[in-house]
Enzyme design. Structure first.
Site, short mmCIF file in Angstrom:
data_model
loop_
_atom_site.label_atom_id
_atom_site.label_comp_id
_atom_site.label_asym_id
_atom_site.label_seq_id
_atom_site.Cartn_x
_atom_site.Cartn_y
_atom_site.Cartn_z
N ASP A 70 0.82 -1.20 0.00
CA ASP A 70 0.00 0.00 0.00
C ASP A 70 0.86 1.26 0.00
O ASP A 70 0.49 2.27 -0.60
CB ASP A 70 -0.92 0.01 1.23
CG ASP A 70 -2.15 -0.88 1.05
OD1 ASP A 70 -2.49 -1.19 -0.10
OD2 ASP A 70 -2.77 -1.25 2.07
N ARG A 155 5.03 15.82 24.47
CA ARG A 155 3.56 15.91 24.39
C ARG A 155 3.27 17.27 23.80
O ARG A 155 3.89 18.26 24.18
CB ARG A 155 2.91 15.77 25.77
CG ARG A 155 3.00 14.38 26.36
CD ARG A 155 2.19 13.37 25.55
NE ARG A 155 2.24 12.04 26.15
CZ ARG A 155 3.17 11.13 25.89
NH1 ARG A 155 4.15 11.44 25.04
NH2 ARG A 155 3.14 9.96 26.47
N ASP A 173 -0.67 13.13 21.71
CA ASP A 173 0.33 12.75 20.72
C ASP A 173 0.10 13.36 19.35
O ASP A 173 0.89 13.17 18.44
CB ASP A 173 0.38 11.23 20.58
CG ASP A 173 0.95 10.55 21.82
OD1 ASP A 173 1.39 11.27 22.73
OD2 ASP A 173 0.94 9.31 21.88
N THR A 184 -9.42 3.69 6.75
CA THR A 184 -9.04 2.32 7.10
C THR A 184 -7.55 2.20 7.42
O THR A 184 -7.04 1.09 7.56
CB THR A 184 -9.38 1.37 5.93
OG1 THR A 184 -8.77 1.85 4.73
CG2 THR A 184 -10.88 1.28 5.73
N ALA A 185 -6.87 3.33 7.57
CA ALA A 185 -5.44 3.32 7.84
C ALA A 185 -5.17 3.77 9.28
O ALA A 185 -5.76 3.25 10.22
CB ALA A 185 -4.72 4.19 6.81
N GLN A 243 4.79 8.78 4.99
CA GLN A 243 6.00 8.59 4.18
C GLN A 243 6.90 9.81 4.14
O GLN A 243 8.11 9.68 3.99
CB GLN A 243 5.60 8.21 2.75
CG GLN A 243 4.86 6.88 2.66
CD GLN A 243 4.45 6.54 1.25
OE1 GLN A 243 4.17 7.42 0.43
NE2 GLN A 243 4.42 5.26 0.92
#
Length: 296
Positions: A70, A155, A173, A184-185, A243
Site C-alpha cells: 500500500d 507531548r 500525541d 481504514t489506515a 511517508q
C-alpha cells in the site's frame, strides 16, 4: 480508457519484485503495450532501455502499475494524480487494502485489463499547507492522511478549528486528518470510524488525547481543518501518508482541505470496497505473529 503506454513503479526492496517486474514487462510486450520505468527501476529489472524520467512518465503514460505494498501505491498515487493518470496496484506487502491484485493473479489481471473488465474509481486527496510567521512554507498532497504528531518524548497541544470556528485543543500525541480512503489506515488504528471512499469528507481523529471526551469527528468536504501547534522546535512534525516528514515549529499553522486533484484507481472484478473490508481487515489480527509483520 486508452491503454497503450504503461508506467511501472517498483519497490525494489520486495523479494518478489524482480521476477514479477520482469513478468509484467513481458506481458506488456506480448500485448503490444509500451512499458516504461524510472531509470533506477529499469536498471534493477535489467531493462535500462525502458528508463524514463518521472516528468516524462507523467506526460507519456496512460496507466501506472505499482509493484509493492500500500505504501508504494500511495507514493505512486501522489506522483501521478496531478497528471490524471490512473493507478493500479499489485500487492507485495502485508495488507494490500488499496491494491487491485495479488501476485498469483497477475496474468488474470492483465487479461481483465486488456478486455476492459475493469472500472475507474476516483478518490479524494488532501491538500495540506503549513504557514510560518504569515508565510506559506510548504504545500503537500496526501491520499490517506496528514498527521500532526510529536517526537519520541514530547507531548504537544494542537488547537483546532473548523474554518474560523474553534473546535477543541487536543493535548496528547497529535491529530490525524484523513480522507475517507484513509479511514481504514492510521485513523482506524487510533479509534476513528470506517467511512465509504465514495464520501467527500475529512475525518479528524485525536491521537492519545488526554481527555475522556476526545472522539473522532467527520466534517464535510466543503469545510477545512486548521490547527495551531503549541510545541518547541523539534518536538512536532507533519507527516504525509506516513511517508514524508516535515518539522513544525511553535506557532505554525496547518490548514487541511480536500484538494482539487483526485486520484484515479483502476478497479478489477472482486475488488469492491466492502469485500476488501470483509476479507482483508477482519482477519489481519488473527494471523500468527510471523504473518503479521507489516512491510511497506
Amino acid at each position: 480508457m486508452t491503454l497503450k503506454n504503461v508506467a511501472m513503479i517498483v519497490n525494489k526492496e520486495k523479494v518478489r519484485a524482480y521476477n514479477l517486474g520482469r513478468q509484467l514487462v513481458t506481458y506488456c510486450k506480448e500485448h503490444s503495450l509500451e512499458p516504461a520505468l524510472l531509470p533506477a527501476d529499469a536498471a534493477f529489472l535489467g531493462y535500462p532501455e525502458y528508463g524514463m524520467s518521472l516528468q516524462e512518465l507523467k506526460q507519456w503514460s496512460n496507466l501506472v502499475i505499482s509493484l509493492g505494498g500500500d505504501g508504494t501505491l500511495l507514493g505512486a498515487a501522489r506522483l501521478f494524480a496531478p497528471a490524471g493518470v490512473p493507478v493500479l496496484g499489485i500487492n507485495l506487502g502485508h495488507l494490500g487494502f488499496l491494491t487491485a491484485a495479488e501476485p498469483e493473479h497477475l496474468e488474470q489481471m492483465f487479461l481483465d485489463l486488456i478486455a476492459g473488465r475493469c472500472s475507474l474509481q476516483e478518490r479524494n486527496l488532501l491538500k495540506a499547507r503549513i504557514q510560518r510567521r504569515g508565510q506559506v512554507v510548504g504545500e503537500y498532497l496526501a491520499l490517506n492522511d496528514v498527521v500532526i504528531t510529536k517526537s519520541a518524548f514530547a507531548r504537544i497541544q494542537v488547537i483546532c478549528y473548523i474554518g474560523n470556528e474553534y473546535l477543541a485543543t487536543y493535548r496528547g500525541d497529535g491529530v490525524i486528518v484523513a480522507t475517507a480512503t484513509g479511514s481504514t489506515a492510521y485513523s482506524l488504528s487510533a479509534g476513528g470510524p470506517i467511512v465509504s471512499p465514495a464520501l467527500g469528507c475529512l475525518i479528524i481523529t485525536p491521537i492519545c488525547a488526554h481527555a475522556l471526551g476526545a472522539r473522532s469527528l467527520v466534517i464535510s468536504g466543503r469545510e477545512s481543518f486548521e490547527a495551531s501547534v503549541v510545541a518547541n522546535k523539534g518536538e512536532a512534525m507533519l507527516t504525509v501518508d506516513g511517508q514524508e516528514v516535515y518539522p513544525l515549529e511553535k506557532g505554525d499553522k496547518v490548514q487541511v482541505m480536500l484538494a482539487e486533484e483526485r486520484v484515479k484507481f483502476i478497479c478489477l472484478p472482486g475488488q469492491e470496497f466492502y469485500r476488501a473490508l470483509r476479507t482483508r481487515l477482519q482477519d489481519s489480527c488473527f494471523k500468527l505473529p510471523e504473518e503479521t509483520i507489516v512491510e511497506y
